[in-house]
Design a protein around this motif. Structure first.
Motif, PDB file in Angstrom:
ATOM      1  N   ASP A   1     -20.813 -32.703  27.825  1.00 22.41           N
ATOM      2  CA  ASP A   1     -20.229 -33.611  26.825  1.00 22.41           C
ATOM      3  C   ASP A   1     -20.868 -34.996  26.962  1.00 22.41           C
ATOM      4  O   ASP A   1     -21.811 -35.175  27.722  1.00 22.41           O
ATOM      5  CB  ASP A   1     -18.705 -33.648  26.956  1.00 22.41           C
ATOM      6  N   ASP A   2     -20.357 -35.969  26.215  1.00 20.82           N
ATOM      7  CA  ASP A   2     -20.936 -37.312  26.291  1.00 20.82           C
ATOM      8  C   ASP A   2     -20.654 -37.981  27.633  1.00 20.82           C
ATOM      9  O   ASP A   2     -21.376 -38.890  28.031  1.00 20.82           O
ATOM     10  CB  ASP A   2     -20.405 -38.177  25.139  1.00 20.82           C
ATOM     11  N   SER A   3     -19.609 -37.519  28.301  1.00 28.47           N
ATOM     12  CA  SER A   3     -19.360 -37.976  29.670  1.00 28.47           C
ATOM     13  C   SER A   3     -18.660 -36.859  30.420  1.00 28.47           C
ATOM     14  O   SER A   3     -18.157 -35.912  29.808  1.00 28.47           O
ATOM     15  CB  SER A   3     -18.476 -39.230  29.684  1.00 28.47           C
TER      16      SER A   3
ATOM     17  N   SER B   1     -21.508 -46.277  23.907  1.00 31.96           N
ATOM     18  CA  SER B   1     -21.345 -45.313  22.823  1.00 31.96           C
ATOM     19  C   SER B   1     -20.874 -43.950  23.353  1.00 31.96           C
ATOM     20  O   SER B   1     -20.082 -43.258  22.702  1.00 31.96           O
ATOM     21  CB  SER B   1     -22.681 -45.192  22.082  1.00 31.96           C
ATOM     22  N   ASP B   2     -21.353 -43.557  24.518  1.00 29.58           N
ATOM     23  CA  ASP B   2     -20.905 -42.275  25.100  1.00 29.58           C
ATOM     24  C   ASP B   2     -19.424 -42.325  25.485  1.00 29.58           C
ATOM     25  O   ASP B   2     -18.707 -41.333  25.328  1.00 29.58           O
ATOM     26  CB  ASP B   2     -21.766 -41.909  26.319  1.00 29.58           C
ATOM     27  N   ILE B   3     -18.963 -43.468  25.973  1.00 31.01           N
ATOM     28  CA  ILE B   3     -17.527 -43.598  26.300  1.00 31.01           C
ATOM     29  C   ILE B   3     -16.718 -43.609  24.992  1.00 31.01           C
ATOM     30  O   ILE B   3     -15.655 -42.987  24.901  1.00 31.01           O
ATOM     31  CB  ILE B   3     -17.256 -44.889  27.125  1.00 31.01           C
TER      32      ILE B   3
ATOM     33  N   LEU C   1     -13.423 -33.816  22.941  1.00 33.58           N
ATOM     34  CA  LEU C   1     -14.576 -33.051  23.418  1.00 33.58           C
ATOM     35  C   LEU C   1     -15.412 -32.535  22.249  1.00 33.58           C
ATOM     36  O   LEU C   1     -14.947 -32.494  21.119  1.00 33.58           O
ATOM     37  CB  LEU C   1     -14.087 -31.875  24.265  1.00 33.58           C
ATOM     38  N   ARG C   2     -16.643 -32.091  22.580  1.00 33.63           N
ATOM     39  CA  ARG C   2     -17.501 -31.498  21.560  1.00 33.63           C
ATOM     40  C   ARG C   2     -17.047 -30.076  21.220  1.00 33.63           C
ATOM     41  O   ARG C   2     -17.468 -29.523  20.198  1.00 33.63           O
ATOM     42  CB  ARG C   2     -18.938 -31.422  22.085  1.00 33.63           C
ATOM     43  N   SER C   3     -16.236 -29.506  22.085  1.00 31.69           N
ATOM     44  CA  SER C   3     -15.937 -28.068  21.986  1.00 31.69           C
ATOM     45  C   SER C   3     -14.685 -27.747  21.188  1.00 31.69           C
ATOM     46  O   SER C   3     -14.272 -26.594  21.132  1.00 31.69           O
ATOM     47  CB  SER C   3     -15.783 -27.513  23.408  1.00 31.69           C
TER      48      SER C   3
ATOM     49  N   ILE D   1     -18.405 -36.776  18.900  1.00 28.67           N
ATOM     50  CA  ILE D   1     -19.691 -36.933  19.607  1.00 28.67           C
ATOM     51  C   ILE D   1     -20.322 -38.205  19.058  1.00 28.67           C
ATOM     52  O   ILE D   1     -20.039 -38.593  17.923  1.00 28.67           O
ATOM     53  CB  ILE D   1     -20.608 -35.709  19.346  1.00 28.67           C
ATOM     54  N   ASP D   2     -21.174 -38.860  19.854  1.00 29.68           N
ATOM     55  CA  ASP D   2     -21.903 -39.991  19.254  1.00 29.68           C
ATOM     56  C   ASP D   2     -23.270 -39.494  18.802  1.00 29.68           C
ATOM     57  O   ASP D   2     -23.843 -38.563  19.370  1.00 29.68           O
ATOM     58  CB  ASP D   2     -22.013 -41.195  20.196  1.00 29.68           C
ATOM     59  N   VAL D   3     -23.756 -40.113  17.731  1.00 26.87           N
ATOM     60  CA  VAL D   3     -25.023 -39.664  17.140  1.00 26.87           C
ATOM     61  C   VAL D   3     -26.155 -40.473  17.778  1.00 26.87           C
ATOM     62  O   VAL D   3     -26.444 -41.586  17.363  1.00 26.87           O
ATOM     63  CB  VAL D   3     -25.007 -39.837  15.600  1.00 26.87           C
ATOM     64  N   SER D   4     -26.749 -39.895  18.811  1.00 27.51           N
ATOM     65  CA  SER D   4     -27.853 -40.577  19.494  1.00 27.51           C
ATOM     66  C   SER D   4     -29.191 -39.899  19.195  1.00 27.51           C
ATOM     67  O   SER D   4     -30.194 -40.551  18.944  1.00 27.51           O
ATOM     68  CB  SER D   4     -27.609 -40.617  21.004  1.00 27.51           C
ATOM     69  N   ASP D   5     -29.183 -38.578  19.204  1.00 26.15           N
ATOM     70  CA  ASP D   5     -30.436 -37.839  18.964  1.00 26.15           C
ATOM     71  C   ASP D   5     -30.711 -37.639  17.479  1.00 26.15           C
ATOM     72  O   ASP D   5     -31.748 -37.110  17.101  1.00 26.15           O
ATOM     73  CB  ASP D   5     -30.363 -36.451  19.628  1.00 26.15           C
TER      74      ASP D   5
HETATM   75 MG   LIG Z   1     -23.918 -39.067  23.694  1.00 24.83          MG
END
Ligand SMILES: [Mg+2]
Ligand SMILES: Nc1ncnc2c1ncn2[C@@H]1O[C@H](COP(=O)(O)OP(=O)(O)OP(=O)(O)O)[C@@H](O)[C@H]1O
Ligand SMILES: Cc1ncc(C[n+]2csc(CCOP(=O)(O)O)c2C)c(N)n1
Length: 345
Positions: free
Chosen positions: A36-38, A82-84, A156-158, A226-230
């Motif tokens: 996950d992001d963290s 951003s991940d937090i 969570l992403r899930s 989720i944060d949009v980083s990629d």
């Molecule tokens: Mg992230």
């Protein structure tokens, strides 16, 4: 030694395959570990503790001539905040590790510090430690950040559910456009000064959506975040894989800024603009899956709170763990290159 002679090199692997070398599975059932992001562990006073780390490497994440030391300091912390935000957490501290070439000026480092600490102050978080070492040529910055949140508010992403609606907290593509401007400054003379400024700012000084993440985390109807980083496409794919459902994104629904539209206007290719926005990275917006019956009310209250729109961009359906991109309801193949550190997964 003999083994490494016969071994393919890691450019034959995707980033996900490289990470999987260190972890059996990317999706842990309880959301505690990798994936996950963290990470999420037990924190103080019955809260959950979030911990995340991000690297910024010269020539990979920035070119020294393209970004001031002040903005780089800001960005290094912003991507971690951003991940937090994506977990719905409140950041509370961070560690800073630096690998620096000997020739770097003290003035550069002071400005980097000022950019970093100004953002830390804004979010009321403390620098708790770090590590400092020498590098041969390149600047390498690593920040590890911690945060806390109430157990029932962890996102969570899930947890995306079939029937959910996909929403995004702001415009997409601006940062990728900013990077293009930096790479080919002469090609974009048609932009006004303020459009150019806005796109460069999105790239060099992203604003992590910490307050929005915390506000959204209080909403039971927000199932996954989720944060949009990629880039939207790749990050939506992470939700699809981990929630084991299909994500459908409608290109016409993507929020594009006026500056971004002008960036593309020269060629008059609006279709390409949407595909560029879906693939481009470093947006640092939040992507969320929301219960369908709650979305209208959520959007209304979000608008009242933040005076901006929570954009509806697609849906979650039953199916393979893939992302489908639609134009006028029909699937399209996005030709724009997504950002990848290594091979395609
Ligand atoms: Mg992230
Ligand atoms: N070398 C590694 N060893 C163990 N886990 C890793 C490693 N690299 C990444 N991870 C984990 O894999 C997951 C995905 O990592 P990734 O860096 O893609 O995070 P992200 O939030 O999607 O992207 P970003 O780096 O832009 O924040 C995260 O849970 C991360 O902690
Ligand atoms: C010189 C230069 N080339 C390319 C890019 C684009 N870029 C780098 S990392 C990344 C995704 C997030 O990375 P990570 O997952 O490592 O956090 C993107 C879109 C850039 N910023 N500078």
């Amino acid at each position: 030694m003999a083994d490494s002679l016969n071994s393919p090199n890691i450019s034959d692997l995707s980033e996900e395959q490289i990470i999987a070398l260190f972890a059996d599975s990317l999706s842990s059932a309880d959301g505690i570990g990798i994936g996950d992001d963290s990470s999420v562990t037990e924190g103080p006073s019955g809260l959950k503790q979030f911990l995340s780390t991000d690297l910024i490497v010269e020539h990979v994440h920035f070119r020294r001539q393209d970004i001031s030391a002040h903005f780089l300091g800001h960005k290094a912390l912003a991507v971690n905040l951003s991940d937090i935000a994506a977990m719905g957490g409140r950041p509370n501290g961070f560690y800073l590790s630096l690998a620096l070439p000997k020739e770097l000026s003290v003035s550069w480092l002071r400005q980097f510090r000022d950019g970093l600490l100004a953002l830390a102050k804004k979010h009321n978080i403390l620098l708790l430690g770090g590590d400092t070492t020498r590098s041969q040529n390149d600047i390498i910055v690593n920040i590890t950040i911690t945060g806390v949140g109430k157990p029932r508010q962890v996102k969570l992403r899930s947890e995306a559910k079939v029937g959910d609606v996909l929403c995004v907290t702001g415009t997409l593509g601006d940062s990728a456009a900013g990077l293009k401007i930096l790479s080919n400054p002469d090609q974009y003379a048609h932009l006004t000064k303020s459009e150019r400024q806005q796109l460069l700012e999105s790239h060099q000084q992203p604003k992590p959506e910490v307050e929005k993440g915390q506000w959204l985390s209080q909403e039971k109807a927000v199932h996954a975040m989720i944060d949009v980083s990629d880039g939207l496409l790749r990050d939506a794919h992470h939700i699809a894989q981990q929630s084991q459902c299909r994500l459908n994104i409608e290109l016409e629904q993507l929020p594009l800024s006026q500056a971004f539209k002008s960036f593309y206007e020269k060629n008059g290719i609006n279709k390409q603009a949407q595909e560029f926005a879906v693939a481009g990275g470093e947006d640092y917006r939040l992507l969320l899956a929301v219960a369908e019956d709650a979305v209208k009310d959520l959007q209304k209250r979000y608008k009242q709170k933040f005076s901006t729109i929570l954009h509806q961009i697609g849906s979650v359906s039953k199916g393979d763990s893939e992302v489908e991109i639609l134009r006028d309801g029909s699937p399209v193949e996005v030709k724009e290159q997504e950002f990848k550190h290594f091979k395609e997964s």
